[in-house]
Design an enzyme around this catalytic site. Sequence first.
Site, PDB file in Angstrom:
ATOM      1  CG  ASN A 151      -7.905  -1.945  -5.284  1.00 53.42           C
ATOM      2  OD1 ASN A 151      -7.016  -2.770  -5.096  1.00 53.42           O
ATOM      3  ND2 ASN A 151      -8.146  -0.981  -4.393  1.00 53.42           N
TER       4      ASN A 151
ATOM      5  CG  ASP B  25      -2.100   0.924   1.094  1.00 50.95           C
ATOM      6  OD1 ASP B  25      -2.353   1.414  -0.029  1.00 50.95           O
ATOM      7  OD2 ASP B  25      -2.766   1.184   2.109  1.00 50.95           O
TER       8      ASP B  25
HETATM    9  C1  IPE Z   1      -5.487  -2.745  -0.282  1.00 50.87           C
HETATM   10  O1  IPE Z   1      -5.120  -1.422  -0.435  1.00 50.87           O
HETATM   11  C2  IPE Z   1      -5.485  -3.445  -1.611  1.00 50.87           C
HETATM   12  C3  IPE Z   1      -4.177  -3.631  -2.240  1.00 50.87           C
HETATM   13  C4  IPE Z   1      -3.018  -3.342  -1.707  1.00 50.87           C
HETATM   14  C5  IPE Z   1      -4.227  -4.214  -3.553  1.00 50.87           C
HETATM   15  P1  IPE Z   1      -6.236  -0.275  -0.585  1.00 50.87           P
HETATM   16  O2  IPE Z   1      -5.488   0.995  -0.702  1.00 50.87           O
HETATM   17  O3  IPE Z   1      -7.157  -0.617  -1.686  1.00 50.87           O
HETATM   18  O4  IPE Z   1      -7.004  -0.402   0.794  1.00 50.87           O
HETATM   19  P2  IPE Z   1      -7.870   0.657   1.590  1.00 50.87           P
HETATM   20  O5  IPE Z   1      -8.847   1.243   0.626  1.00 50.87           O
HETATM   21  O6  IPE Z   1      -6.907   1.700   2.085  1.00 50.87           O
HETATM   22  O7  IPE Z   1      -8.482  -0.116   2.696  1.00 50.87           O
HETATM   23  C1  IPE Z   2      -1.488   0.243  -3.332  1.00 47.98           C
HETATM   24  O1  IPE Z   2      -1.285   1.620  -3.379  1.00 47.98           O
HETATM   25  C2  IPE Z   2      -1.729  -0.353  -4.694  1.00 47.98           C
HETATM   26  C3  IPE Z   2      -3.115  -0.743  -4.950  1.00 47.98           C
HETATM   27  C4  IPE Z   2      -4.091  -0.728  -4.086  1.00 47.98           C
HETATM   28  C5  IPE Z   2      -3.426  -1.188  -6.284  1.00 47.98           C
HETATM   29  P1  IPE Z   2      -2.489   2.641  -3.375  1.00 47.98           P
HETATM   30  O2  IPE Z   2      -2.837   2.954  -4.803  1.00 47.98           O
HETATM   31  O3  IPE Z   2      -3.610   2.157  -2.554  1.00 47.98           O
HETATM   32  O4  IPE Z   2      -1.793   3.898  -2.721  1.00 47.98           O
HETATM   33  P2  IPE Z   2      -2.434   4.896  -1.676  1.00 47.98           P
HETATM   34  O5  IPE Z   2      -2.971   4.085  -0.547  1.00 47.98           O
HETATM   35  O6  IPE Z   2      -3.522   5.629  -2.388  1.00 47.98           O
HETATM   36  O7  IPE Z   2      -1.311   5.777  -1.278  1.00 47.98           O
HETATM   37 MG    MG Z   3      -4.086   2.367  -0.601  1.00 50.28          MG
END
Ligand code: IPE
Ligand code: IPE
Ligand code: MG
Length: 254
Positions: free
Chosen positions: A75, A27
Amino acid sequence: MFRKKESNNHQELDMNRIPKHIAIIMDGNGRWAQKRHLPRIAGHKRGMETVKTITKAASQLGVKVLSLYAFSTENWKRPEEEVSYLMSLPGKFFNSFVPELIANNVQVNVMGEIDRLPKATQEVVNQAIQDTADCDGMVLNFALNYGSRREMVLATRKIAKAVQSGKVEIDEIDADLFSKSLMTGKFGANADPELLIRTSGEQRISNFLLWQIAYSELSFTDELWPDFSADSLKQAIYQFQNRDRRFGGIKTNK
Ligand code: IPE
Ligand code: IPE
Ligand code: MG
């Protein structure tokens, strides 16, 4: 005088107690990019490089299964441009990295509802699985269009069908059968991660491996995924090795 332990120093790790299955909620890609005034997809691109680094590091440490949360069932809510970039990432990743995966004897597995991904993504994913099928070192297990609740619903349907067709008796449904019916069932004794890491400072599970992490050690770090390094991984393993895992029992002095 006390000397500070170099906790992320490879020498300090007990190589006989490397977790066999490590799961990572990768993340913070978006925030990494925003901090640099770059578009979010720049963070995903950089995050892909981190996946390569961590895959090689984990494989060299002797990890058996590395589960990486790449795209959740939630997502899809993101802007179309971002979703479509994320769907193109497996192609970019495997096109440049399959030879190194083979060189490191790493087998690719993907869990999630692959048949709901764009056709082109399905093709590159299936190709990578096929290309690395003979590798018998670490399994690099990508969670793609994965959600743990959905996984449990699908497992339940599978078991219900087995009951309906007379292959399984209701009383035979137990934790073991349920584990085997999940997408991680194929990893046998390594189905459950011993260590779950989440980067970016968030302390939640976001629908990842809910059943499988019942007794996992949880490691949260403020580092954003693109900044996570082989040393960060070793640091998390070091933490893991210094925890007392009781599994509901009492502390033993070993
Ligand atoms: C969790 O991260 C999913 C992945 C790392 C693929 P998100 O960024 O989607 O999770 P939330 O929305 O912060 O819970
Ligand atoms: C994790 O990074 C990757 C996926 C969930 C695909 P994020 O895209 O969630 O990054 P933040 O949480 O917005 O910084
Ligand atoms: Mg995230």
